[in-house]
Design an enzyme around this catalytic site. Sequence first.
Site, PDB file in Angstrom:
ATOM      1  N   ASP A 109       0.861  -1.184   0.000  1.00  0.00           N
ATOM      2  CA  ASP A 109       0.000   0.000   0.000  1.00  0.00           C
ATOM      3  C   ASP A 109       0.900   1.238   0.000  1.00  0.00           C
ATOM      4  O   ASP A 109       1.607   1.496   0.980  1.00  0.00           O
ATOM      5  CB  ASP A 109      -0.866  -0.057   1.274  1.00  0.00           C
ATOM      6  CG  ASP A 109      -1.862   1.081   1.375  1.00  0.00           C
ATOM      7  OD1 ASP A 109      -1.634   2.129   0.736  1.00  0.00           O
ATOM      8  OD2 ASP A 109      -2.861   0.919   2.101  1.00  0.00           O
ATOM      9  N   HIS A 110       0.856   1.991  -1.080  1.00  0.00           N
ATOM     10  CA  HIS A 110       1.805   3.097  -1.241  1.00  0.00           C
ATOM     11  C   HIS A 110       1.502   4.263  -0.293  1.00  0.00           C
ATOM     12  O   HIS A 110       2.308   5.188  -0.154  1.00  0.00           O
ATOM     13  CB  HIS A 110       1.812   3.578  -2.703  1.00  0.00           C
ATOM     14  CG  HIS A 110       3.122   4.148  -3.140  1.00  0.00           C
ATOM     15  ND1 HIS A 110       4.074   4.621  -2.257  1.00  0.00           N
ATOM     16  CD2 HIS A 110       3.653   4.321  -4.388  1.00  0.00           C
ATOM     17  CE1 HIS A 110       5.124   5.069  -2.927  1.00  0.00           C
ATOM     18  NE2 HIS A 110       4.897   4.888  -4.218  1.00  0.00           N
TER      19      HIS A 110
END
Length: 552
Positions: free
Chosen positions: A524-525
């Site tokens: 998850d950036h």
Amino acid sequence: MALVDIQVPDIGDFDEVTVIELLVKPGDTVKAEQSLITVESDKASMEIPSSQAGVVKELKVKLGDKVKQGSVVLVLEAGSASAPAAAPVADLKAAVAIAAPAQAAIQSIAVPTAAASGPVEIRVPDIGDFKDVAVIEVLVKVGDSIKAEQSLVTVESDKASMEIPSSSAGVVKELRVKLGDKLNIGDLLVVLEGVASAPADAAPTAAAAVATAPAASPAGAAPERVAPAVAMPAHEPASSSGKLPHASPSVRKFARELGVPLAEVKGSGPKGRITLDDVQGFTKSVMAGDARTLAQAAKTPAASGGGAGLDLLPWPKVDFTKFGPVERKDMSRIKKISGANLHRNWVMIPHVCNHDDADITELENFRVLMNKENEKAGIKITMLAFLIKASVAALKKFPEFNASLDGDQLVLKQYYNVAFAADTPNGLVVPVIKDADKKGVVQISQEMGELAKKARDGKLSPADMQGACFTISSLGGIGGRYFTPIINAPEVAILGVCKSSTEPVWDGKAFQPRLMLPLSLSWDHRVIDGASAARFNAYLGQILGDFRRVLL
Ligand code: CAO
């Protein structure tokens, strides 16, 4: 001014109930009788009011806490001179009297009815001081086969909602209540026939009824509750600032099982109450790609704050029969549920996927050797078990991978529960190996075998699938090279593993045949950046290459 601990009063046989709503915060001025928190068990939710007026100094509970009699809810600075200086439990009992009958109701329904031949009338038991409680849900219909202790109706007063279970098993012959009816003690609910004998001493107590009301308990006309499902994060209750959606305990539970954010569901019941149909409708519209619903669903605390929304085109409607014969088949329940969850996760999480390879030549040799040595004991050590252990080491080294987003905060977990995707005839489920850091590879292999069997037999309990920090999806036994697994919210990363193969690897002097395992890490950036992800994969590869590194 006196500081007073406001405690949970006697709530009867309910051992522990969960705090699902905080109705006040420090600094709030509360009146006597004002509700402070909402608590919920499997069968009843109730508000716990204050026994006196004052100003909230300190909250002692938070969402999700388990409380029981005597737990301190908050510290109150007693307000007016007329307010009692202290709040003895006896007073609180009086204050909570409105909630207590929920317990009484469930207790008294457990009194056995006459056993067994011919029709049996199931009536409203003693529900204490409650009068004219409204039926907000009818959970069975004529012809339904019901079990003893199965809930028949949900009733609701101003402060509590409760489900009234049947004291006997049988088939519903007549249904004598409808939505909106006002019920009192002795009112007839249903007439059962074919009643299985219900000996007096077999009648469970309220506590047993509550304790044995699992997610999988049948709900008659209500949709079947699905226990096993992939990507089933327990949906957190509404935040303290948000208004708790108006829904009965069973509807809230159903929504949690589906991962449906109740705050996003529009209630069609009286006073905007959310019904089971509303939850199903919401899920269906997400499944059908309803752009508006998806856009709404995307507005969670973590993702809110404006933005473009999802202004998608409607799903294409095609008459396939114009092009050739077709067959229509219902999606399995697990697929429907996992589909909705995967769709939400895909839409809401900015995924990035890193691919890498790990040299597992030595590890595979060791695994084969161990399996030969332990052949007689019947223990098979799997590659996945090593991957779980290696992942734990990497999660420890890179704690932001062992985390969840909660609004603007990162919740860093200090436990290591690793889930693994299991393919079953009905769809994908994700059981969890709890405390993987404290278990050896042999124990993990054994537990995985048991959980995978339970998964295939459709016997996983919700607890088997809860509490994961990180997930591994292994297609190694099947094939493929790399893929892009979807993160299982609220986790922040997932490791995909494909089939290892022997490849020529340059050692600086010559090509050597090495067994290489393809790894695909989705992350998850919002939480993790590319450099950390590359380091995580590289470290994982080093551990798999030489497990002695775990000791460093
Ligand atoms: N490379 C090569 N071979 C592998 C391997 C890998 N990475 N992982 C396992 N294998 C081999 C094993 O050696 C074993 O071979 P033998 O039968 O000859 O000993 C065979 O594959 C089966 O392996 P296993 O018994 O160890 O099972 P597993 O740990 O690979 O898988 C489970 C268990 C539950 C994960 C698996 O049954 C499963 O359901 N996988 C699918 C998961 C999935 O669908 N993921 C996709 C999710 S995204 O949509």
